[in-house]
Motif scaffolding. Structure first.
Motif, PDB file in Angstrom:
ATOM      1  N   ARG A  77       0.841  -1.196   0.000  1.00  0.00           N
ATOM      2  CA  ARG A  77       0.000   0.000   0.000  1.00  0.00           C
ATOM      3  C   ARG A  77       0.874   1.243   0.000  1.00  0.00           C
ATOM      4  O   ARG A  77       1.952   1.254   0.590  1.00  0.00           O
ATOM      5  CB  ARG A  77      -0.923   0.004   1.226  1.00  0.00           C
ATOM      6  CG  ARG A  77      -1.916  -1.173   1.253  1.00  0.00           C
ATOM      7  CD  ARG A  77      -2.706  -1.163   2.554  1.00  0.00           C
ATOM      8  NE  ARG A  77      -1.848  -1.423   3.700  1.00  0.00           N
ATOM      9  CZ  ARG A  77      -2.162  -1.106   4.949  1.00  0.00           C
ATOM     10  NH1 ARG A  77      -3.297  -0.482   5.207  1.00  0.00           N
ATOM     11  NH2 ARG A  77      -1.331  -1.398   5.941  1.00  0.00           N
ATOM     12  N   ASP A  78       0.389   2.294  -0.645  1.00  0.00           N
ATOM     13  CA  ASP A  78       1.139   3.546  -0.748  1.00  0.00           C
ATOM     14  C   ASP A  78       0.475   4.636   0.084  1.00  0.00           C
ATOM     15  O   ASP A  78      -0.750   4.683   0.223  1.00  0.00           O
ATOM     16  CB  ASP A  78       1.208   4.019  -2.209  1.00  0.00           C
ATOM     17  CG  ASP A  78       2.035   3.098  -3.081  1.00  0.00           C
ATOM     18  OD1 ASP A  78       3.073   2.605  -2.592  1.00  0.00           O
ATOM     19  OD2 ASP A  78       1.643   2.863  -4.242  1.00  0.00           O
ATOM     20  N   ALA A  79       1.334   5.527   0.612  1.00  0.00           N
ATOM     21  CA  ALA A  79       0.816   6.665   1.371  1.00  0.00           C
ATOM     22  C   ALA A  79       1.795   7.816   1.263  1.00  0.00           C
ATOM     23  O   ALA A  79       2.989   7.634   1.004  1.00  0.00           O
ATOM     24  CB  ALA A  79       0.593   6.296   2.838  1.00  0.00           C
ATOM     25  N   VAL A  80       1.297   9.022   1.474  1.00  0.00           N
ATOM     26  CA  VAL A  80       2.137  10.208   1.579  1.00  0.00           C
ATOM     27  C   VAL A  80       2.032  10.716   3.012  1.00  0.00           C
ATOM     28  O   VAL A  80       0.966  10.636   3.633  1.00  0.00           O
ATOM     29  CB  VAL A  80       1.724  11.301   0.565  1.00  0.00           C
ATOM     30  CG1 VAL A  80       0.310  11.817   0.842  1.00  0.00           C
ATOM     31  CG2 VAL A  80       2.721  12.457   0.565  1.00  0.00           C
ATOM     32  N   VAL A  81       3.149  11.192   3.554  1.00  0.00           N
ATOM     33  CA  VAL A  81       3.199  11.645   4.941  1.00  0.00           C
ATOM     34  C   VAL A  81       3.492  13.144   4.971  1.00  0.00           C
ATOM     35  O   VAL A  81       4.403  13.626   4.275  1.00  0.00           O
ATOM     36  CB  VAL A  81       4.270  10.877   5.739  1.00  0.00           C
ATOM     37  CG1 VAL A  81       4.319  11.377   7.186  1.00  0.00           C
ATOM     38  CG2 VAL A  81       3.985   9.383   5.710  1.00  0.00           C
ATOM     39  N   ILE A  82       2.718  13.863   5.774  1.00  0.00           N
ATOM     40  CA  ILE A  82       2.866  15.313   5.907  1.00  0.00           C
ATOM     41  C   ILE A  82       3.069  15.659   7.377  1.00  0.00           C
ATOM     42  O   ILE A  82       2.345  15.163   8.255  1.00  0.00           O
ATOM     43  CB  ILE A  82       1.617  16.055   5.371  1.00  0.00           C
ATOM     44  CG1 ILE A  82       1.362  15.677   3.909  1.00  0.00           C
ATOM     45  CG2 ILE A  82       1.772  17.563   5.515  1.00  0.00           C
ATOM     46  CD1 ILE A  82       0.028  16.187   3.381  1.00  0.00           C
ATOM     47  N   TYR A  83       4.074  16.494   7.651  1.00  0.00           N
ATOM     48  CA  TYR A  83       4.345  16.980   9.001  1.00  0.00           C
ATOM     49  C   TYR A  83       4.130  18.493   9.043  1.00  0.00           C
ATOM     50  O   TYR A  83       4.667  19.228   8.209  1.00  0.00           O
ATOM     51  CB  TYR A  83       5.792  16.697   9.405  1.00  0.00           C
ATOM     52  CG  TYR A  83       6.152  15.242   9.537  1.00  0.00           C
ATOM     53  CD1 TYR A  83       6.119  14.610  10.772  1.00  0.00           C
ATOM     54  CD2 TYR A  83       6.551  14.502   8.430  1.00  0.00           C
ATOM     55  CE1 TYR A  83       6.466  13.273  10.905  1.00  0.00           C
ATOM     56  CE2 TYR A  83       6.895  13.168   8.546  1.00  0.00           C
ATOM     57  CZ  TYR A  83       6.856  12.561   9.785  1.00  0.00           C
ATOM     58  OH  TYR A  83       7.195  11.234   9.910  1.00  0.00           O
ATOM     59  N   HIS A  84       3.356  18.947  10.002  1.00  0.00           N
ATOM     60  CA  HIS A  84       3.190  20.381  10.251  1.00  0.00           C
ATOM     61  C   HIS A  84       3.752  20.664  11.644  1.00  0.00           C
ATOM     62  O   HIS A  84       3.143  20.334  12.661  1.00  0.00           O
ATOM     63  CB  HIS A  84       1.711  20.777  10.181  1.00  0.00           C
ATOM     64  CG  HIS A  84       1.484  22.241  10.425  1.00  0.00           C
ATOM     65  ND1 HIS A  84       0.269  22.740  10.864  1.00  0.00           N
ATOM     66  CD2 HIS A  84       2.313  23.313  10.304  1.00  0.00           C
ATOM     67  CE1 HIS A  84       0.356  24.048  10.993  1.00  0.00           C
ATOM     68  NE2 HIS A  84       1.585  24.419  10.653  1.00  0.00           N
TER      69      HIS A  84
END
Length: 252
Positions: A171-178
């Motif tokens: 499975r693919d995912a994108v990770v975002i950090y704020h």
């Protein structure tokens, strides 16, 4: 330490490739683990989803894994069962370690994955370190990894998006950090992490959580370790680096 409720279900996307397997996670600390006698007692404090704890148990060590997150403990226990190893997984906060575990009974205590930054300020961090220190046998070692918070604060409030899709179990995912930086060091800071998974049908599913953290300077950490009876043996600290690994010995 609070948090990692929602993210416990998507934590594999936050782990580096080399640490995804129990074998890979434990290999990083081979130099510390190899000299231990058979069935030495080891604590993985803030164990996350259990890759390190399960890897250490695979070496024949007597492993206790603790975390404040019920979701993390559930996943650690499931991973141990999947790999056919025995360990003691308990939902315990730093403050409760002394109530659940015997003092001076561990050869190694691990606190990795930048966990210490979630301790609430100077007092909370000192209490966490003291709880871990009291569990070590004389000569035992605390192994800690940390972000270089001086660098994090210097970069300021920002949004970071991983530059590639991360694949986990097909499975693919994108990770975002704020990362939200407070004006002063001793104030509560925040980091929101979002993991957006691409489902097989092309739809998107996002898991997100807003976490609190309290940064600290490296020299403050060293001073606090000394105040609870721990002496820094080795450290990979670099003023311009992203993070470091530190090993401190119990003076008993």
């Amino acid at each position: 330490m609070a948090g990692y409720g929602a993210l416990s279900e998507a934590y594999e996307w936050l782990i580096r490739d080399e640490n995804l397997s129990p074998v890979g996670a434990a290999a990083r600390f081979e130099d510390l683990v190899a000299p231990l006698p058979p069935h030495a007692r080891v604590l993985d404090c803030s164990c996350g989803t259990g890759q390190l704890a399960v890897g250490l148990a695979g070496h024949g060590l007597d492993v206790v894994a603790t975390d404040a997150s019920a979701g993390m403990i559930r996943r650690t226990a499931a991973l141990a069962e999947e790999h056919g190893v025995r360990l003691d997984a308990r939902q315990v906060s730093w403050e409760g370690l002394g109530d659940h575990l015997e003092a001076s009974s561990f050869d190694l205590v691990f606190c990795i994955g930048n966990s210490l930054g979630h301790a609430e300020g100077e007092r909370g961090r000192l209490a966490a370190l003291a709880s871990m220190a009291q569990l070590l046998r004389p000569g035992g070692r605390l192994v800690l990894t940390s972000r270089m918070w001086e660098v994090v604060r210097a970069r300021g409030t920002r949004i970071d998006v991983r530059d590639r899709l991360i694949r986990r179990n097909g499975r693919d995912a994108v990770v975002i950090y704020h990362t939200q930086i407070a004006p002063d060091w001793d104030q509560e800071h925040h980091m929101e992490i979002a993991v957006t998974e691409v489902r097989p049908d092309g739809s998107l599913h996002t898991c997100a959580e807003r976490l609190s953290f309290w940064p600290y300077r490296y020299e403050e950490l060293v001073a606090q370790l000394q105040s609870v009876g721990l002496t820094v043996e080795t450290s990979t600290v670099d003023a311009d680096g992203a993070g470091y690994l530190l090993v401190a010995r119990s003076d008993g």
